[in-house]
Design a protein around this motif. Structure first.
Motif, PDB file in Angstrom:
ATOM      1  N   THR A  16      30.158 -26.393 -21.340  1.00  0.00           N
ATOM      2  CA  THR A  16      29.512 -27.355 -22.234  1.00  0.00           C
ATOM      3  C   THR A  16      30.101 -28.756 -22.171  1.00  0.00           C
ATOM      4  O   THR A  16      29.369 -29.735 -22.339  1.00  0.00           O
ATOM      5  CB  THR A  16      29.604 -26.858 -23.691  1.00  0.00           C
ATOM      6  OG1 THR A  16      30.979 -26.755 -24.086  1.00  0.00           O
ATOM      7  CG2 THR A  16      28.958 -25.483 -23.834  1.00  0.00           C
TER       8      THR A  16
ATOM      9  N   LEU B   3      20.847 -25.479 -16.379  1.00  0.00           N
ATOM     10  CA  LEU B   3      21.416 -26.124 -17.552  1.00  0.00           C
ATOM     11  C   LEU B   3      21.253 -25.275 -18.802  1.00  0.00           C
ATOM     12  O   LEU B   3      22.207 -25.082 -19.566  1.00  0.00           O
ATOM     13  CB  LEU B   3      20.750 -27.492 -17.755  1.00  0.00           C
ATOM     14  CG  LEU B   3      21.187 -28.290 -18.989  1.00  0.00           C
ATOM     15  CD1 LEU B   3      22.675 -28.594 -18.932  1.00  0.00           C
ATOM     16  CD2 LEU B   3      20.374 -29.576 -19.098  1.00  0.00           C
TER      17      LEU B   3
ATOM     18  N   LEU C 239      24.352 -23.432 -20.862  1.00  0.00           N
ATOM     19  CA  LEU C 239      24.703 -23.779 -22.238  1.00  0.00           C
ATOM     20  C   LEU C 239      24.642 -22.564 -23.153  1.00  0.00           C
ATOM     21  O   LEU C 239      25.488 -22.410 -24.051  1.00  0.00           O
ATOM     22  CB  LEU C 239      23.778 -24.871 -22.757  1.00  0.00           C
ATOM     23  CG  LEU C 239      23.949 -26.257 -22.132  1.00  0.00           C
ATOM     24  CD1 LEU C 239      22.929 -27.237 -22.708  1.00  0.00           C
ATOM     25  CD2 LEU C 239      25.358 -26.784 -22.355  1.00  0.00           C
TER      26      LEU C 239
ATOM     27  N   ALA D 161      28.406 -31.129 -19.809  1.00  0.00           N
ATOM     28  CA  ALA D 161      26.947 -31.022 -19.757  1.00  0.00           C
ATOM     29  C   ALA D 161      26.228 -32.249 -20.290  1.00  0.00           C
ATOM     30  O   ALA D 161      25.031 -32.423 -20.033  1.00  0.00           O
ATOM     31  CB  ALA D 161      26.491 -29.789 -20.534  1.00  0.00           C
TER      32      ALA D 161
END
Length: 298
Positions: free
Chosen positions: A200, A158, A162, A203
């Motif tokens: 993104t 993650l 990002l 996410a």
């Protein structure tokens, strides 16, 4: 229950209190175990699931789990309250960092739509070419979002996913800023920023699931989505607060077709560059915040 090696211990300790008190920090488990045997009470530090397994294999007996409720020794049931989590306070700053990045992406997406005709006049391109700067976000997302999400979940994680998205977004914003007078280069920068959003846009649920408790996940997800919508709102409402156009004249084949004497508005490139500069600053801020407060998990 350790079926093989703990039957004698179970008989000897039938009336003894055996419990585990657990405090969870995200996925990290710090647990002290008090267990009864013929020897005096002992304390064990449970560092990992493998340690837990080895303790059962060593014959510690039946273990009663007490979270906020209890594990019934006879029935094997647990009450409905579930485990107690101590949540990382950084989760709100991480969510804010993501919100800044998502806001920046959607703001950049809709940049030219409020004054598409004027900027088409300035670049001497058809208005459909200006519309393509917004449409490319949709096409890129449809064809690449699954791959990007697969890379985030299975390889990048993650946090790095990002950061990659925020970096690509900033690169795209930089190209648009420095080459504001060249449509082809603005298109390249926009294409890079469009690809950045695939890391993104999806996410928000991942952040909510990894960093927030069960009662907060819906709120965290909705705030992440809301930030994206706010970016779009700011982009569409930009002309309320700033005048991007300056009067110009001439014959342009894609504007006011058939009126050779028409006077059309053009975009003031200095004003537009300052506007794109604000987007660049916002996208760079997203990198800094995610790098500072982000993580795969608490």
């Amino acid at each position: 229950r350790n079926m093989g090696r703990t039957s004698n211990v179970m008989a000897n300790n039938h009336n003894r209190d055996e419990r585990i008190e657990s405090i969870f920090y995200g996925d990290r488990l710090n647990t002290s175990i008090e267990t009864a045997s013929t020897a005096p009470m002992s304390d064990y530090a449970l560092k990992s699931p493998s340690t837990f397994s080895s303790m059962l294999d060593s014959g510690l007996g039946v273990i009663q789990l007490n979270y906020s409720g209890s594990f019934d020794e006879q029935e094997g049931s647990r009450d409905e309250e579930g485990p107690e989590f101590v949540l990382d306070t950084r989760r709100w700053m991480f969510l804010f960092s993501f919100a800044v990045m998502s806001f920046s992406s959607s703001w950049m997406w809709i940049t030219f739509s409020p004054f598409a005709t004027a900027v088409a006049h300035t670049w001497n391109v058809p208005t459909s070419s200006v519309d393509a700067l917004a449409a490319i976000y949709l096409y890129v997302y449809v064809f690449t979002s699954s791959l990007s999400l697969y890379l985030v979940v299975n390889y990048l994680g993650l946090h790095r996913g990002l950061l990659l998205g925020a970096t690509l977004n900033t690169i795209g914003a930089s190209i648009r800023y420095f080459y504001v007078d060249d449509y082809s280069k603005v298109y390249i920068g926009t294409f890079i920023a469009a690809y950045a959003q695939t890391f993104t846009l999806s996410a928000s649920p991942l952040i909510a699931g990894s960093w927030f408790g069960p009662q907060e996940r819906a709120t965290a997800t909705s705030w992440g989505v809301l930030a994206n919508q706010l970016g779009t709102a700011v982009g569409l409402g930009a002309t309320i607060f700033a005048d991007f156009t300056s009067p110009g004249s001439g014959v342009y084949p894609y504007i006011h077709v058939g009126d050779a004497n028409s006077t059309a508005e053009k975009v003031d490139l200095n004003t537009l560059q300052h506007y794109l500069g604000a987007q660049l600053v916002m996208s760079f801020l997203g990198i800094v915040l995610v790098a500072t407060f982000g993580g795969d998990e608490p």
